[in-house]
Design a protein around this motif. Sequence first.
Motif, PDB file in Angstrom:
ATOM      1  N   GLN A  44      -5.154  -1.319  -9.733  1.00  0.00           N
ATOM      2  CA  GLN A  44      -5.445  -2.727 -10.036  1.00  0.00           C
ATOM      3  C   GLN A  44      -4.335  -3.357 -10.877  1.00  0.00           C
TER       4      GLN A  44
ATOM      5  N   HIS B 175      -7.964   4.173  -9.592  1.00  0.00           N
ATOM      6  CA  HIS B 175      -8.272   2.815  -9.114  1.00  0.00           C
ATOM      7  C   HIS B 175      -7.806   1.774 -10.127  1.00  0.00           C
TER       8      HIS B 175
ATOM      9  N   VAL C  65       2.257   2.405  -3.510  1.00  0.00           N
ATOM     10  CA  VAL C  65       1.390   2.774  -4.646  1.00  0.00           C
ATOM     11  C   VAL C  65       0.959   4.240  -4.521  1.00  0.00           C
ATOM     12  N   ASP C  66       1.521   5.075  -5.402  1.00  0.00           N
ATOM     13  CA  ASP C  66       1.339   6.525  -5.295  1.00  0.00           C
ATOM     14  C   ASP C  66      -0.070   7.018  -5.594  1.00  0.00           C
TER      15      ASP C  66
ATOM     16  N   THR D 216      -8.496   4.654  -1.061  1.00  0.00           N
ATOM     17  CA  THR D 216      -9.326   5.609  -1.798  1.00  0.00           C
ATOM     18  C   THR D 216      -8.511   6.264  -2.916  1.00  0.00           C
TER      19      THR D 216
ATOM     20  N   ILE E 295       0.830  -1.209   0.000  1.00  0.00           N
ATOM     21  CA  ILE E 295       0.000   0.000   0.000  1.00  0.00           C
ATOM     22  C   ILE E 295       0.869   1.267   0.000  1.00  0.00           C
ATOM     23  N   GLU E 296       1.927   1.236   0.803  1.00  0.00           N
ATOM     24  CA  GLU E 296       2.809   2.409   0.893  1.00  0.00           C
ATOM     25  C   GLU E 296       3.553   2.688  -0.412  1.00  0.00           C
TER      26      GLU E 296
ATOM     27  N   ILE F   6      -2.789   5.989  -4.533  1.00  0.00           N
ATOM     28  CA  ILE F   6      -3.684   5.873  -3.370  1.00  0.00           C
ATOM     29  C   ILE F   6      -3.754   7.217  -2.648  1.00  0.00           C
ATOM     30  N   LYS F   7      -4.974   7.677  -2.443  1.00  0.00           N
ATOM     31  CA  LYS F   7      -5.207   8.974  -1.801  1.00  0.00           C
ATOM     32  C   LYS F   7      -5.174   8.842  -0.277  1.00  0.00           C
ATOM     33  N   SER F   8      -5.841   7.832   0.245  1.00  0.00           N
ATOM     34  CA  SER F   8      -5.817   7.560   1.687  1.00  0.00           C
ATOM     35  C   SER F   8      -6.129   6.090   1.908  1.00  0.00           C
ATOM     36  N   HIS F   9      -5.774   5.581   3.083  1.00  0.00           N
ATOM     37  CA  HIS F   9      -5.999   4.154   3.321  1.00  0.00           C
ATOM     38  C   HIS F   9      -6.305   3.846   4.784  1.00  0.00           C
TER      39      HIS F   9
END
Lengths: 139, 139
Positions: free
Chosen positions: B113, B109, B72-73, B102, B69-70, B75-78
């Motif tokens: 994926q 998105h 993947v740029d 998000t 998760i960290e 991504i807005k928030s998690h």
Amino acid sequence: MKQFLKRRSFLQKASAVLGAMGISTLFTSNAKAEKPIDGKFVHVVFFWLKDPQNKEAKKTFESGLRSFIEGVDVIKSHHIGTPANTSRPVIDSSYSFCLIVTFDSKKEHDIYQEHSLHKKFIEDLSPLWEKVVVYDSIS
Amino acid sequence: MKQFLKRRSFLQKASAVLGAMGISTLFTSNAKAEKPIDGKFVHVVFFWLKDPQNKEAKKTFESGLRSFIEGVDVIKSHHIGTPANTSRPVIDSSYSFCLIVTFDSKKEHDIYQEHSLHKKFIEDLSPLWEKVVVYDSIS
């Protein structure tokens, strides 16, 4: 990606300027909090309306939901949405509305559950839904 | 409530001071964005591990999830969490992990994926889970 880098670089510069003014803490904390969703306790609710094609019912439900959410101070952040245009075997897109509300801890979640606006929302709008599924998650 | 008002009042004062310095926009936008979760496209995933009591498997899964998760740029928030200590007939607390990521839109998105880190995460860690349910919601 480009926009992200631009924003980062801008924040770094702004942070440096503000740092020199002695107000760095404000900015540093903002930059760090960019990724985690605000609120460690996340309450995720899916609603299936009885008549999901009924536009009037959807409108009534959504505006009732929005005004109730805006009135509850213990909520840290929220999301109100409908199924996105995605489709894979693992995706459940059969629901009508998704509500996510976050809190600092279970204590604030419990206050929300007992809040008069929450009770009024359920009393007024539960006749519109046939199913609700809740997932509570804590980080 | 008290804390909320305190923070508001502090932000208002800070905003006024910064406003006088000609950098009001930054702060105003921060104050307004306090409640909605950052990112209109919300991807909610629940994982059921094959061996949910296996602490080693949980640790491996969680650290794999966090590092992917960290990286993947888009991504807005998690949010990464486990079932909270709540119990009502409508609550499903049978899952092992909840992931919420998000994005600004479906476009980001879709990039997520197809991201190599996402594919590697699935390849490496899918042997640990027996079920995944996804809800995609857009506001």
